[in-house]
Design a protein around this motif. Structure first.
Motif, mmCIF file in Angstrom:
data_model
loop_
_atom_site.group_PDB
_atom_site.id
_atom_site.type_symbol
_atom_site.label_atom_id
_atom_site.label_comp_id
_atom_site.label_asym_id
_atom_site.label_seq_id
_atom_site.Cartn_x
_atom_site.Cartn_y
_atom_site.Cartn_z
ATOM 1 N N PHE A 193 5.152 0.383 -2.536
ATOM 2 C CA PHE A 193 4.179 0.952 -1.613
ATOM 3 C C PHE A 193 4.193 0.133 -0.323
ATOM 4 O O PHE A 193 3.688 -0.982 -0.286
ATOM 5 N N PRO A 194 4.777 0.666 0.767
ATOM 6 C CA PRO A 194 4.916 -0.125 1.995
ATOM 7 C C PRO A 194 3.574 -0.356 2.683
ATOM 8 O O PRO A 194 2.700 0.516 2.672
ATOM 9 N N PRO A 195 3.377 -1.514 3.291
ATOM 10 C CA PRO A 195 2.109 -1.815 3.963
ATOM 11 C C PRO A 195 1.700 -0.781 4.999
ATOM 12 O O PRO A 195 0.511 -0.487 5.149
ATOM 13 N N ALA A 196 2.672 -0.195 5.691
ATOM 14 C CA ALA A 196 2.344 0.780 6.734
ATOM 15 C C ALA A 196 1.739 2.061 6.175
ATOM 16 O O ALA A 196 1.141 2.846 6.926
ATOM 17 N N SER A 197 1.888 2.287 4.883
ATOM 18 C CA SER A 197 1.332 3.500 4.273
ATOM 19 C C SER A 197 -0.061 3.295 3.690
ATOM 20 O O SER A 197 -0.716 4.266 3.311
ATOM 21 N N ILE A 198 -0.506 2.045 3.617
ATOM 22 C CA ILE A 198 -1.763 1.761 2.908
ATOM 23 C C ILE A 198 -2.949 2.428 3.576
ATOM 24 O O ILE A 198 -3.721 3.148 2.922
ATOM 25 N N GLU A 199 -3.143 2.198 4.866
ATOM 26 C CA GLU A 199 -4.328 2.760 5.515
ATOM 27 C C GLU A 199 -4.295 4.285 5.575
ATOM 28 O O GLU A 199 -5.321 4.928 5.316
ATOM 29 N N PRO A 200 -3.154 4.935 5.893
ATOM 30 C CA PRO A 200 -3.126 6.404 5.827
ATOM 31 C C PRO A 200 -3.426 6.935 4.421
ATOM 32 O O PRO A 200 -4.126 7.946 4.274
ATOM 33 N N PHE A 201 -2.908 6.271 3.391
ATOM 34 C CA PHE A 201 -3.221 6.679 2.023
ATOM 35 C C PHE A 201 -4.701 6.475 1.732
ATOM 36 O O PHE A 201 -5.358 7.349 1.141
ATOM 37 N N ASN A 202 -5.241 5.341 2.140
ATOM 38 C CA ASN A 202 -6.671 5.094 1.937
ATOM 39 C C ASN A 202 -7.526 6.172 2.595
ATOM 40 O O ASN A 202 -8.566 6.582 2.053
ATOM 41 N N HIS A 203 -7.094 6.615 3.765
ATOM 42 C CA HIS A 203 -7.843 7.661 4.475
ATOM 43 C C HIS A 203 -7.909 8.941 3.636
ATOM 44 O O HIS A 203 -8.966 9.585 3.567
ATOM 45 N N VAL A 204 -6.800 9.302 2.991
ATOM 46 C CA VAL A 204 -6.784 10.486 2.128
ATOM 47 C C VAL A 204 -7.756 10.302 0.966
ATOM 48 O O VAL A 204 -8.547 11.206 0.645
ATOM 49 N N ILE A 205 -7.726 9.137 0.337
ATOM 50 C CA ILE A 205 -8.584 8.891 -0.824
ATOM 51 C C ILE A 205 -10.060 8.872 -0.419
ATOM 52 O O ILE A 205 -10.920 9.423 -1.118
ATOM 53 N N ARG A 206 -10.364 8.251 0.708
ATOM 54 C CA ARG A 206 -11.759 8.209 1.169
ATOM 55 C C ARG A 206 -12.308 9.608 1.431
ATOM 56 O O ARG A 206 -13.503 9.857 1.249
ATOM 57 N N ALA A 207 -11.459 10.506 1.895
ATOM 58 C CA ALA A 207 -11.905 11.850 2.289
ATOM 59 C C ALA A 207 -12.112 12.787 1.094
ATOM 60 O O ALA A 207 -12.617 13.902 1.274
ATOM 61 N N LEU A 208 -11.728 12.377 -0.108
ATOM 62 C CA LEU A 208 -11.903 13.238 -1.280
ATOM 63 C C LEU A 208 -13.386 13.405 -1.591
ATOM 64 O O LEU A 208 -14.207 12.553 -1.247
ATOM 65 N N PRO A 209 -13.769 14.495 -2.252
ATOM 66 C CA PRO A 209 -15.179 14.715 -2.581
ATOM 67 C C PRO A 209 -15.690 13.709 -3.606
ATOM 68 O O PRO A 209 -14.927 12.878 -4.126
ATOM 69 N N GLU A 210 -16.957 13.773 -3.924
ATOM 70 C CA GLU A 210 -17.535 12.868 -4.913
ATOM 71 C C GLU A 210 -16.886 13.067 -6.279
ATOM 72 O O GLU A 210 -16.488 14.169 -6.642
ATOM 73 N N ASN A 211 -16.785 11.984 -7.014
ATOM 74 C CA ASN A 211 -16.222 11.989 -8.371
ATOM 75 C C ASN A 211 -14.855 12.676 -8.423
ATOM 76 O O ASN A 211 -14.632 13.588 -9.219
ATOM 77 N N PRO A 212 -13.923 12.220 -7.601
ATOM 78 C CA PRO A 212 -12.627 12.908 -7.531
ATOM 79 C C PRO A 212 -11.744 12.609 -8.734
ATOM 80 O O PRO A 212 -11.832 11.554 -9.368
ATOM 81 N N THR A 213 -10.874 13.571 -9.014
ATOM 82 C CA THR A 213 -9.824 13.388 -10.011
ATOM 83 C C THR A 213 -8.499 13.243 -9.276
ATOM 84 O O THR A 213 -8.144 14.079 -8.444
ATOM 85 N N TYR A 214 -7.786 12.177 -9.599
ATOM 86 C CA TYR A 214 -6.527 11.835 -8.953
ATOM 87 C C TYR A 214 -5.438 11.864 -10.016
ATOM 88 O O TYR A 214 -5.515 11.158 -11.023
#
Length: 220
Positions: A24-45
């Motif tokens: 997992f490259p460092p440059a992808s961490i914040e964009p990936f985090n943004h996707v996870i943060r935007a998920l609805p409450e109690n998300p299933t991944y």
């Protein structure tokens, strides 16, 4: 009806040293985090291709304490085979970690790495195909986010993406390794657009190596 059952967790961590290998490259961490943060409450991944759980899996679990993770992998990879792709975290200090020198299986290290979150993680061990999407959907699993990071061949990737699009139309579908090193993924993403699975407006970049699809509307 065919069903998938999760692998049981052991009663205590495996007696192997810390091995936090990942790609997992460092440059992808914040964009990936943004996707996870935007998920609805109690998300299933749902994650196809978890490896040792030390990359995207840990990031998602640490970021959201309401997130449930379903991780699928054959966990057949060894330290010797992983070394071909130079994973990050292969060393603890100056020495290779236990996984890289053949101490412990990939599944054992994954369970150790995710141990603190085991009440929110289900691990499904075995080979996966596009039919796995149907089996999970038929079991009532409706994820909010899916990461496709297992079979990078066009023949393996494209049917998975197709089934995700139609069985889980509301989910964000992240496609890892969208680079020239993995032409099957690049070809599959292009075909998804050409065949109308998604529109160009529903495709966006998640760091340098990932793209994601998110439907603007569902199929009624």
């Amino acid at each position: 009806m065919e069903q998938l059952s999760p692998t049981s967790w052991p009663t205590e961590p495996h007696p192997v040293g810390k091995s936090l290998c990942h790609w997992f490259p460092p440059a992808s961490i914040e964009p990936f985090n943004h996707v996870i943060r935007a998920l609805p409450e109690n998300p299933t991944y749902v994650e196809f291709g978890t490896f040792l759980g030390a990359g995207t899996t840990l990031k998602a679990l640490r970021l959201r304490d309401d997130l449930q993770a379903l991780c699928l992998d054959h966990w057949g990879i060894t330290g010797t085979s992983a070394a071909r792709w130079n994973p990050r975290g292969a060393k603890n200090g100056r020495h290779l970690c236990d996984f890289m020198v053949g101490k412990g299986t990939a599944l054992q290290h994954c369970q150790n790495n995710l141990w603190a979150y085991r009440d929110r993680v289900k691990l499904f061990k075995g080979s996966t195909t596009h039919r796995t999407v149907d089996i999970l959907a038929n079991q009532g699993i409706q994820p909010d986010c899916v990461l496709l990071d297992d079979d990078h061949s066009y023949e393996g990737f494209m049917p998975r993406l197709f089934r995700c699009r139609y069985r889980w139309p509301n989910a964000v579908i992240i496609c890892d390794d969208h680079t020239s090193s993995w032409p099957g993924v690049v070809k599959g993403v292009k075909e998804a657009l050409a065949r109308g699975f998604y529109t160009k407006e529903e495709l966006y970049q998640v760091g340098p190596r990932m793209v994601a699809f998110k439907r603007d509307k569902t199929d009624g």
